[in-house]
Structure formats: C-alpha cells, structure tokens
Design an enzyme around this catalytic site. Structure first.
Site, mmCIF file in Angstrom:
data_model
loop_
_atom_site.group_PDB
_atom_site.id
_atom_site.type_symbol
_atom_site.label_atom_id
_atom_site.label_comp_id
_atom_site.label_asym_id
_atom_site.label_seq_id
_atom_site.Cartn_x
_atom_site.Cartn_y
_atom_site.Cartn_z
ATOM 1 C CE LYS A 53 -3.784 -2.438 2.317
ATOM 2 N NZ LYS A 53 -4.649 -2.718 3.444
ATOM 3 C CD GLN A 97 -3.465 -4.306 6.631
ATOM 4 O OE1 GLN A 97 -3.725 -3.104 5.963
ATOM 5 N NE2 GLN A 97 -3.907 -5.407 6.244
ATOM 6 C CG ASP A 120 -9.308 0.464 5.120
ATOM 7 O OD1 ASP A 120 -9.394 -0.102 3.810
ATOM 8 O OD2 ASP A 120 -8.846 0.264 6.091
HETATM 9 N N1 GUN Z 1 -6.826 -6.400 6.279
HETATM 10 C C1 GUN Z 1 -7.363 -7.137 5.079
HETATM 11 N N2 GUN Z 1 -7.707 -6.450 4.111
HETATM 12 C C2 GUN Z 1 -7.839 -5.024 4.636
HETATM 13 C C3 GUN Z 1 -8.286 -3.810 4.377
HETATM 14 O O1 GUN Z 1 -8.837 -3.679 3.056
HETATM 15 N N3 GUN Z 1 -8.105 -2.928 4.946
HETATM 16 C C4 GUN Z 1 -7.660 -2.928 6.184
HETATM 17 N N4 GUN Z 1 -7.314 -1.957 7.060
HETATM 18 N N5 GUN Z 1 -7.355 -4.144 6.821
HETATM 19 C C5 GUN Z 1 -7.429 -5.080 5.842
#
Ligand code: GUN
Length: 281
Positions: A53, A97, A120
């Site tokens: 990311k 995350q 998100d």
């Molecule tokens: N863990 C797995 N996928 C995601 C996501 O799209 N966002 C976040 N914050 N955590 C994740």
C-alpha cells in the site's frame, strides 16, 4: 466457450495513471494527498499488504507514512495515534490494518477514525452513506469489483447478481453497490440451503468466502460474469481464489483471475479514495 479475462493488473495500471495525474494537479495547488497506514504487531501477511500500500502511494505521487507498533501497543495508545492523525493536515486518509491484536477492539478503533479520512470505508458513517446513497468512502475491494464490471461495459440494471459471502468488508457492501446499479441482488452464506440453485440463476456472481472451489463449473449459468475475491493458498502453496478457475472459465462469459484480478484493484481503490479525500477538502 472460454470466458474473457477481466485483467485487474491492466485496469489498475490505467486507474493508477489517472490517480497520478490528479495527484500531480493537486500538488500543483500545494496539496499532496497523504495516507497514514497503521500496523500493530508482526502478522507477516499484514506486513506485506501494508508495504504494498505504501509503495503504491509513492508510485502514484501520494505522500504515505507507515506507523508500525509492537503487538503490545494498548488500545488507548492506538486510539491516541488515530486522534493525532485525525488532526494532522498532511494526512487525508487513515488506514488501520486489520486484524488487530485480540486485546484491541477493532470496531472501536475504526469508529475513532474521522469519517472524512476513512479511506477504507469501514466506519459506520461510511457504511450508512453507502446504504443511503449519500457521498462517502466505499470499501476498496467491492469498489474495485464494481470498477471491473464497469470496465467491460456491463449494465447491471435488472440483472440477477449473487454475492457469496456476507462480511462487512466485502459481501455486504458489494450487495449494496450492485443494488445501487439496479441489479436484483441475493446474498448467499454458510446457512444458504441451495447455493447451486441460487448461483445457476445468476447473471453475475461475486465469490467472497475465503475458501477454495466454493464455485465450480456446474454452478454457473453459461455466459455469466464471475468475480473472484478469494485469496487462498492451495495444497501446493500457490495463490488461488474461491472459484475453480479452470472449470468455470469454460462456462462463464467473463472471469477475474487470481492472482491478477481483484487483488490489485483493492490497493488501486485505496489510492482513489485517498486522492478523493484530499480533493474534497
Ligand atoms: N486487512 C485485510 N484487508 C484489509 C483492508 O482492506 N483494510 C484494512 N484496514 N485491513 C485489511
């Protein structure tokens, strides 16, 4: 018939180039879109995701900071960090995350993020905005699936879309997005009695369960569009989706591969949301 592939890498490349252009236009006005990624603990999969990311941000000309904390970080300490990021003018998007360590209430942390920075799309305000058709951030994975349907010019009006999986992150928001485009939507899950009976009626199937071979060729109507959100490892350790790709591709009209399908779209839509958070200022 062999299905046409919907190539998530190619579509991501195109969309990320557009993000980079819009980010450059914002920078010319003195605003650099900024994403904060917060990781707590040492989950190896999460470490890979957050690195990807942050790298994607830099490649598109977005500012990005990665805050990494040991698994012992307290909930109060994490909430204080989120609060500081809410107030930080260089940060337009905040991503914590998941999963978080068990001693931290993940929903409480998500609700602490300012909705204007919830890139998100997990905050209840974002979920409510999606449900009511108000402006807000859409969760990145289902949003990416919608972009994939858009890329093939697919008109959802009056089509039957079957979503397999009912998570807050994918299944439920996916169903709402399909509904917003006037599809007739069914959500199937572990208690669904006749999954095959449902999927055989579907013009569009989104598989988001997290289990291999949930969808096999005998469950798909010829010509249907199949979107595979799964990210699993098979017995040989190879990445695979929820769909039996080799079988289903012989029946479907369109199919997304794994890898190279929905996966890259999730990060792409995170960039889009972060850019829009900065543009909305
Ligand atoms: N863990 C797995 N996928 C995601 C996501 O799209 N966002 C976040 N914050 N955590 C994740």
């Amino acid at each position: 018939m062999t299905a046409q592939l919907i190539d998530g890498n190619a579509l991501s490349k195109q969309l990320r180039a557009e993000v980079a252009q819009r980010a450059a236009a914002l920078r010319a006005r003195g605003i650099t879109p900024g994403l904060a990624v917060v990781l707590v603990g040492e989950n190896p999969a999460s470490q890979v995701y957050v690195r990807n990311k942050v790298k994607a941000c830099h490649d598109a000309g977005l500012h990005s900071v990665l805050e990494q904390y040991p698994a012992g970080l307290t909930e109060a300490e994490l909430l204080a960090r989120v609060e500081a990021l809410n107030k930080d003018p260089a940060i337009h998007g905040i991503l914590v995350q998941l999963p978080l360590p068990a001693h931290i209430d993940a929903q409480k942390v998500i609700e602490a993020i300012a909705p204007a920075k919830d890139v998100d799309g997990f905050h209840v305000a974002s979920a409510g905005a999606l449900m009511t058709g108000m402006p807000g951030f859409w969760p990145c994975t289902p949003y990416g699936c919608m972009k994939m349907l858009e890329s093939i010019g697919y008109d959802l009006r009056g089509k039957h879309a079957v979503v397999i999986g009912r998570s807050n992150i994918v299944g439920k928001p996916m169903a709402l997005m399909l509904l917003q485009k006037n599809a007739t939507v069914s959500i199937c899950h572990s208690a669904t009695k006749d999954l095959k009976g449902m999927t055989l009626q579907a013009d569009v199937i989104v598989a988001a369960v997290g289990k291999q071979k949930v969808l096999t060729a005998d469950m798909v109507k010829p010509g249907a569009v199949v979107i595979d959100v799964g990210m699993n490892r098979n017995a040989e350790g190879k990445l695979c989706g929820d769909v039996d790709f080799e079988g289903v591709r012989e029946v479907a009209g369109y199919i997304t591969p794994v890898p190279g399908g929905v996966g890259p779209m999730t990060i792409t839509m995170l960039l889009v949301n972060t850019l829009e958070a900065a543009e909305r200022l």
